[in-house]
Scaffold this active site. Structure first.
Site, PDB file in Angstrom:
ATOM      1  N   LEU A  32       0.877  -1.141   0.103  1.00 44.35           N
ATOM      2  CA  LEU A  32       0.035   0.006   0.074  1.00 44.35           C
ATOM      3  C   LEU A  32       0.901   1.344   0.050  1.00 44.35           C
ATOM      4  O   LEU A  32       1.725   1.363   0.928  1.00 44.35           O
ATOM      5  CB  LEU A  32      -0.930  -0.037   1.220  1.00 44.35           C
ATOM      6  CG  LEU A  32      -1.874   1.153   1.422  1.00 44.35           C
ATOM      7  CD1 LEU A  32      -2.826   1.428   0.602  1.00 44.35           C
ATOM      8  CD2 LEU A  32      -2.325   1.158   2.852  1.00 44.35           C
TER       9      LEU A  32
ATOM     10  N   TYR B 154      -7.184 -18.330  11.625  1.00 42.09           N
ATOM     11  CA  TYR B 154      -7.503 -16.808  12.162  1.00 42.09           C
ATOM     12  C   TYR B 154      -6.393 -16.638  13.337  1.00 42.09           C
ATOM     13  O   TYR B 154      -5.984 -15.706  13.225  1.00 42.09           O
ATOM     14  CB  TYR B 154      -9.015 -16.721  12.503  1.00 42.09           C
ATOM     15  CG  TYR B 154      -9.349 -15.504  13.164  1.00 42.09           C
ATOM     16  CD1 TYR B 154      -9.430 -14.116  12.484  1.00 42.09           C
ATOM     17  CD2 TYR B 154      -9.740 -15.452  14.477  1.00 42.09           C
ATOM     18  CE1 TYR B 154      -9.661 -13.113  13.110  1.00 42.09           C
ATOM     19  CE2 TYR B 154     -10.199 -14.155  15.059  1.00 42.09           C
ATOM     20  CZ  TYR B 154     -10.199 -13.024  14.320  1.00 42.09           C
ATOM     21  OH  TYR B 154     -10.333 -11.868  14.849  1.00 42.09           O
TER      22      TYR B 154
HETATM   23  P1  NAD Z   1     -15.345  -7.099   9.933  1.00 36.61           P
HETATM   24  O1  NAD Z   1     -15.108  -8.115   9.075  1.00 36.61           O
HETATM   25  O2  NAD Z   1     -16.765  -6.195  10.100  1.00 36.61           O
HETATM   26  O3  NAD Z   1     -14.066  -6.141   9.502  1.00 36.61           O
HETATM   27  C1  NAD Z   1     -13.037  -6.192   9.031  1.00 36.61           C
HETATM   28  C2  NAD Z   1     -12.811  -5.179   7.617  1.00 36.61           C
HETATM   29  O4  NAD Z   1     -11.489  -5.693   7.032  1.00 36.61           O
HETATM   30  C3  NAD Z   1     -13.882  -5.390   6.666  1.00 36.61           C
HETATM   31  O5  NAD Z   1     -14.303  -4.172   6.229  1.00 36.61           O
HETATM   32  C4  NAD Z   1     -13.264  -6.330   5.488  1.00 36.61           C
HETATM   33  O6  NAD Z   1     -13.743  -5.962   4.363  1.00 36.61           O
HETATM   34  C5  NAD Z   1     -11.684  -5.762   5.661  1.00 36.61           C
HETATM   35  N1  NAD Z   1     -10.607  -6.424   5.138  1.00 36.61           N
HETATM   36  C6  NAD Z   1     -10.465  -7.967   5.288  1.00 36.61           C
HETATM   37  N2  NAD Z   1      -9.340  -8.384   4.807  1.00 36.61           N
HETATM   38  C7  NAD Z   1      -8.904  -7.255   4.030  1.00 36.61           C
HETATM   39  C8  NAD Z   1      -7.850  -7.397   3.165  1.00 36.61           C
HETATM   40  N3  NAD Z   1      -6.912  -8.238   2.724  1.00 36.61           N
HETATM   41  N4  NAD Z   1      -7.610  -5.948   2.415  1.00 36.61           N
HETATM   42  C9  NAD Z   1      -8.510  -4.897   2.770  1.00 36.61           C
HETATM   43  N5  NAD Z   1      -9.546  -4.985   3.699  1.00 36.61           N
HETATM   44  C10 NAD Z   1      -9.657  -6.413   4.334  1.00 36.61           C
HETATM   45  O7  NAD Z   1     -14.695  -7.466  11.224  1.00 36.61           O
HETATM   46  P2  NAD Z   1     -14.724  -6.675  12.637  1.00 36.61           P
HETATM   47  O8  NAD Z   1     -15.506  -7.457  13.479  1.00 36.61           O
HETATM   48  O9  NAD Z   1     -14.876  -5.417  12.458  1.00 36.61           O
HETATM   49  O10 NAD Z   1     -13.454  -6.793  13.118  1.00 36.61           O
HETATM   50  C11 NAD Z   1     -12.172  -5.600  12.856  1.00 36.61           C
HETATM   51  C12 NAD Z   1     -10.855  -6.239  13.498  1.00 36.61           C
HETATM   52  O11 NAD Z   1     -11.141  -6.632  14.981  1.00 36.61           O
HETATM   53  C13 NAD Z   1     -10.392  -7.649  12.750  1.00 36.61           C
HETATM   54  O12 NAD Z   1      -9.193  -7.431  12.716  1.00 36.61           O
HETATM   55  C14 NAD Z   1     -10.945  -8.783  13.801  1.00 36.61           C
HETATM   56  O13 NAD Z   1      -9.815  -9.679  13.748  1.00 36.61           O
HETATM   57  C15 NAD Z   1     -10.799  -8.021  15.277  1.00 36.61           C
HETATM   58  N6  NAD Z   1     -11.730  -8.382  16.248  1.00 36.61           N
HETATM   59  C16 NAD Z   1     -12.993  -8.528  16.214  1.00 36.61           C
HETATM   60  C17 NAD Z   1     -13.560  -9.159  17.193  1.00 36.61           C
HETATM   61  C18 NAD Z   1     -15.143  -9.119  17.329  1.00 36.61           C
HETATM   62  O14 NAD Z   1     -15.886  -9.391  18.113  1.00 36.61           O
HETATM   63  N7  NAD Z   1     -15.907  -8.254  16.376  1.00 36.61           N
HETATM   64  C19 NAD Z   1     -12.925  -9.867  18.245  1.00 36.61           C
HETATM   65  C20 NAD Z   1     -11.610  -9.840  18.297  1.00 36.61           C
HETATM   66  C21 NAD Z   1     -10.848  -9.356  17.094  1.00 36.61           C
END
Ligand code: NAD
Ligand code: UDP
Length: 312
Positions: free
Chosen positions: A61, A145
């Site tokens: 990027l 994951y």
């Molecule tokens: P989400 O899937 O809604 O958001 C992730 C975003 O990243 C999405 O918009 C997706 O399109 C984008 N994305 C994924 N791979 C990509 C790539 N290769 N290039 C560009 N964009 C990419 O999930 P979330 O729940 O909002 O999670 C956000 C972060 O928080 C993640 O890293 C997740 O692992 C972490 N997380 C979330 C939770 C939860 O309870 N929601 C818990 C632990 C960790």
């Protein structure tokens, strides 16, 4: 400051971008929309300080101009995705994280990694403290994951040690709220969806497994405290109130004023290794900030239910 936020169009990322914009910063939102959507960033797209770049972080990027913060929230995070796109998840956590670290290094920016409570796997220490190294299967259905995130933590620390890059790592515990994908299989939105449709709530296993749910507005405040705080981390960010899945199902039925029954189902394929207990120790976060969750589960459920009703 100018912030680059990868995963900006996701559930947590979109709420975080709104907060960062509200603090008066500029945001370059980066997302490939694999699990996120433009609808999530409708509000941000109207903001003059927000720019959206559709980009997959598995590719390098480049961003013009100065950057002070690089945040990596980009990763599919739902167990249904672990079965569907495991290689994509591994590449995003590994190559994707490295590309964002390279950007931070080139810009002299502080780097932030959104890691996960999955770093602890099926924990034998309870509640989970950051010094606990976890009980993670490197080959099970969740490993794409869990191990991607553990690698992401490792390479973040390696850039910190080898290059002196300022970094922050947060381990996010189960977060719920408005803009969760209703069909992504995660428990809060699945239960609400089922209760609103009058269908049975599908509790997996014996329903005695626990999680600790934090509303997204509280989670975002905790993440900002870590990003701007003094510690490299990892730092747990989540709600220490633990609840069984059976209790959650009953709370959702009541909050939806639904007559849906609650049914026990065997763990579906791909859910093997489902952690039995999960609850954060948030002492480290509270040692340098006055953060504490303020949205109760009932209030958070109400907001999420209203949002999901409006979608229907
Ligand atoms: P989400 O899937 O809604 O958001 C992730 C975003 O990243 C999405 O918009 C997706 O399109 C984008 N994305 C994924 N791979 C990509 C790539 N290769 N290039 C560009 N964009 C990419 O999930 P979330 O729940 O909002 O999670 C956000 C972060 O928080 C993640 O890293 C997740 O692992 C972490 N997380 C979330 C939770 C939860 O309870 N929601 C818990 C632990 C960790
Ligand atoms: N779960 C459930 N019914 C569902 C979806 C999930 O009982 O329809 C359970 C799941 O087995 C797990 C908990 O809810 O024990 C949390 O699952 P989720 O996918 O939300 O998050 P994670 O497993 O990553 O914590």
């Amino acid at each position: 400051m100018r912030w680059v936020v990868a995963g900006a169009a996701g559930f947590i990322g979109s709420h975080l971008c709104e907060q960062v914009l509200a603090q008066g910063h500029q945001v370059v939102g980066v997302d490939c929309l694999v699990t996120g959507s433009r609808a999530n960033i409708e509000g941000c797209l109207q903001h003059p300080a927000f720019n959206f770049v559709e980009h997959d972080i598995r590719q390098p990027l480049a961003v013009d101009g100065p950057v002070e913060r690089v945040l990596n929230l980009a990763s599919p995070a739902s167990p249904v995705d672990f079965d569907r796109i495991p290689l994509f998840i591994l590449e995003t956590g590994s190559k994707g994280t490295q590309h964002l670290l390279d950007l931070a290094l080139a810009k002299g920016a502080r780097f932030f990694l959104a890691s996960t409570s999955e770093a602890y796997g099926d924990p034998e220490v309870h509640p989970q403290v950051e010094t606990y190294n976890g009980n993670v299967s490197s080959t099970g259905p969740r490993s794409c994951y869990d191990e991607a995130k553990r690698y992401a933590e490792a390479i973040t620390m390696a850039y910190h040690r080898a290059h002196g890059l300022p970094v922050r790592i947060a381990r996010i515990f189960n977060t719920y709220g408005e803009r969760m994908r209703p069909d992504d299989g995660r428990v809060v939105c699945s239960f609400i969806d089922q209760a609103l449709r009058g269908q049975p709530l599908t509790v997996f296993g014996d329903g005695g497994q626990t999680r600790s749910f934090v509303h997204v507005s509280d989670e975002v405040q905790g993440l900002l405290a870590v990003i701007e705080g003094p510690l490299t981390g990892p730092v747990n960010v989540g709600n220490p109130d633990e609840i069984t899945m059976l209790q959650l199902a009953q709370r959702v039925v009541a909050a939806c004023r639904s007559s849906s029954p609650v049914q026990l189902h065997p763990l579906p394929a791909g859910r093997e290794g489902d952690p039995n207990r999960r609850c954060p120790d948030t002492g480290l976060l509270q040692s340098f900030s006055d953060w504490k969750p303020v949205v109760s589960l009932d209030e958070g459920l109400r907001r999420t239910i209203d949002w999901m009703r409006a979608l229907a």
